[in-house]
Design a protein around this motif. Sequence first.
Motif, short mmCIF file in Angstrom:
data_model
loop_
_atom_site.label_atom_id
_atom_site.label_comp_id
_atom_site.label_asym_id
_atom_site.label_seq_id
_atom_site.Cartn_x
_atom_site.Cartn_y
_atom_site.Cartn_z
N ILE A 135 0.80 -1.53 0.00
CA ILE A 135 -0.17 0.19 0.13
C ILE A 135 0.94 1.06 0.16
O ILE A 135 1.88 1.25 0.92
CB ILE A 135 -0.86 0.09 1.22
N ASN A 136 0.69 2.14 -0.58
CA ASN A 136 1.26 3.37 -0.88
C ASN A 136 1.24 4.17 0.45
O ASN A 136 -0.04 4.28 0.85
CB ASN A 136 0.79 4.01 -2.39
N ILE A 137 2.28 5.03 0.60
CA ILE A 137 2.23 6.14 1.63
C ILE A 137 1.27 7.09 1.16
O ILE A 137 1.21 7.54 0.09
CB ILE A 137 3.70 6.53 1.81
N GLY A 138 0.32 7.63 1.96
CA GLY A 138 -0.88 8.53 1.38
C GLY A 138 -1.85 8.04 1.35
O GLY A 138 -3.02 8.66 1.22
N SER A 139 -1.89 6.72 1.10
CA SER A 139 -3.49 6.03 0.96
C SER A 139 -4.25 6.25 1.99
O SER A 139 -4.10 6.10 3.12
CB SER A 139 -3.22 4.52 0.42
N LYS A 140 -5.56 6.44 1.62
CA LYS A 140 -6.71 6.45 2.55
C LYS A 140 -7.33 4.97 2.73
O LYS A 140 -7.58 4.51 1.86
CB LYS A 140 -7.72 7.32 2.16
N VAL A 141 -7.21 4.70 4.03
CA VAL A 141 -7.72 3.15 3.98
C VAL A 141 -8.82 3.00 5.14
O VAL A 141 -9.14 4.18 6.05
CB VAL A 141 -6.50 2.53 4.66
N ASN A 142 -9.54 1.85 5.07
CA ASN A 142 -10.40 1.61 6.18
C ASN A 142 -9.69 0.54 7.25
O ASN A 142 -9.33 -0.44 6.86
CB ASN A 142 -11.89 1.14 5.65
N VAL A 143 -10.00 0.97 8.49
CA VAL A 143 -9.36 0.11 9.50
C VAL A 143 -10.37 0.02 10.87
O VAL A 143 -11.29 0.87 10.57
CB VAL A 143 -8.17 0.64 10.08
N LEU A 174 -8.51 -3.07 6.63
CA LEU A 174 -9.72 -3.76 5.89
C LEU A 174 -9.79 -3.37 4.23
O LEU A 174 -10.04 -4.27 3.65
CB LEU A 174 -10.84 -3.13 6.80
N GLU A 175 -9.37 -2.40 4.08
CA GLU A 175 -9.38 -1.71 2.59
C GLU A 175 -8.65 -0.55 2.32
O GLU A 175 -8.59 0.34 3.26
CB GLU A 175 -11.06 -1.45 2.36
N ALA A 176 -8.01 -0.59 1.35
CA ALA A 176 -7.34 0.45 0.60
C ALA A 176 -8.37 0.97 -0.36
O ALA A 176 -8.68 0.50 -1.47
CB ALA A 176 -6.11 -0.01 -0.16
N THR A 177 -8.75 2.31 -0.25
CA THR A 177 -9.61 2.98 -0.94
C THR A 177 -9.10 3.72 -2.33
O THR A 177 -7.82 3.44 -2.31
CB THR A 177 -10.26 4.47 -0.13
N GLU A 178 -9.78 4.20 -3.13
CA GLU A 178 -9.18 4.76 -4.23
C GLU A 178 -8.82 6.37 -4.15
O GLU A 178 -8.08 6.81 -5.10
CB GLU A 178 -10.36 5.10 -5.36
N PHE A 179 -8.81 6.73 -2.77
CA PHE A 179 -8.47 8.22 -2.32
C PHE A 179 -6.86 8.01 -1.90
O PHE A 179 -6.58 7.22 -1.09
CB PHE A 179 -9.25 8.82 -1.55
N PHE A 180 -6.39 9.19 -2.16
CA PHE A 180 -4.90 9.35 -1.57
C PHE A 180 -4.51 10.81 -1.03
O PHE A 180 -5.24 11.69 -1.63
CB PHE A 180 -3.71 8.54 -2.33
N TYR A 181 -3.65 10.96 -0.24
CA TYR A 181 -3.08 12.35 -0.06
C TYR A 181 -1.78 12.39 -0.44
O TYR A 181 -0.97 11.40 -0.35
CB TYR A 181 -2.97 12.50 1.38
N SER A 182 -1.65 13.27 -1.26
CA SER A 182 -0.43 13.72 -1.98
C SER A 182 0.71 13.92 -1.09
O SER A 182 0.49 14.36 0.09
CB SER A 182 -0.37 14.94 -3.02
N MET A 198 -8.18 18.14 5.24
CA MET A 198 -7.83 18.01 3.61
C MET A 198 -8.74 16.95 3.08
O MET A 198 -9.23 15.93 3.75
CB MET A 198 -6.36 17.71 3.62
N THR A 199 -9.10 17.10 1.95
CA THR A 199 -9.70 16.63 1.11
C THR A 199 -8.73 15.73 0.20
O THR A 199 -8.05 16.19 -0.51
CB THR A 199 -10.95 17.13 0.10
N PRO A 200 -8.85 14.39 -0.04
CA PRO A 200 -7.71 13.59 -0.64
C PRO A 200 -8.21 13.80 -1.99
O PRO A 200 -9.17 14.15 -2.67
CB PRO A 200 -8.21 12.32 -0.15
N LEU A 227 -8.32 21.66 -0.51
CA LEU A 227 -8.91 20.73 -1.59
C LEU A 227 -7.84 20.19 -2.57
O LEU A 227 -6.71 21.05 -2.78
CB LEU A 227 -9.95 21.62 -2.64
N PRO A 228 -8.21 19.15 -3.08
CA PRO A 228 -7.11 18.40 -3.95
C PRO A 228 -6.94 19.03 -5.26
O PRO A 228 -7.60 18.71 -6.35
CB PRO A 228 -7.75 16.88 -4.18
N ILE A 229 -6.02 19.96 -5.32
CA ILE A 229 -5.82 20.84 -6.40
C ILE A 229 -4.42 20.49 -7.15
O ILE A 229 -3.23 20.76 -6.58
CB ILE A 229 -5.74 22.20 -6.27
#
Length: 280
Positions: free
Chosen positions: A24-32, A58-66, A91-93, A221-223
Amino acid sequence: MNYYNISILGSPLEPFTYQSPQNINIGSKVNVSVRNRVVDGVVVSSSKKPDFDTNEILEATEFFYSAKQLESAQFISSYYVCSLGDALSLMTPFSHLQTKLESKSADEAKSAIILSSKQEKALAFLRQHKISLLFGDTGSGKTEIYMKYFERMIYENKRSVFLMPEISLTPQMALRLEEHFGESVVMWHSKLTPLQKRKAMEKIYNGQAKIIAGPRSALFLPIYDLGLIVVDEEHDDSYKSSSRPRYNARDIAIYMGKLYDAPVVLGSATPSLTSYSKFP
């Protein structure tokens, strides 16, 4: 098995260690899971196998923090003495499904902005400085200068964040921006309905939004391709958060300008003493 340190969004606690068979990449948004509740977290670092049992992600989502969002969050956490989870919750990922539209030139503006010689001189000054203070009376034409600067950013294929106090987010201001920049504008504020927020985020994610206007939350916001931050009425107390984390969006905007190598314009008819003394 891989091990990761995960900050729980909105939690004042230090990061927890979890395991996963996936890379899993650093910055990934996950469910735990935390105390039998499923919560959102962010992978902030990898870890060696600890000497205690760990739960599985539990899950790695499609979202991430840069990387820059993570760096900003680290700064907020350190400077304002809060947890990394609290800072990241501002922040919004980004989304892995995000696409970038072909950039359009400033020709899409629907009407001409004509600046006076004084306004042209002020704009030239702003463009020569990374951080600058636009000191002008109410009604002196600061908004026209901002809009001309936004035009330039669109021409350079960059995006702008236009921060203003919530009280300034009037229908008249939205109409003024949209009349000139059309679909390139996104207005972001707390009174948007869930549908309006979803549509606004679609435009931000797909790159259609070139100017994102709103109160302090718009700064997070993610810009992609951030080229300019304008903080109008920079002296206003509404830029200061009264809840955890207690930050000042004006100061974060200055930090982010340096991080993104983007100019920051502070505008006010009655600037704060700090800005008046520090910035030209």
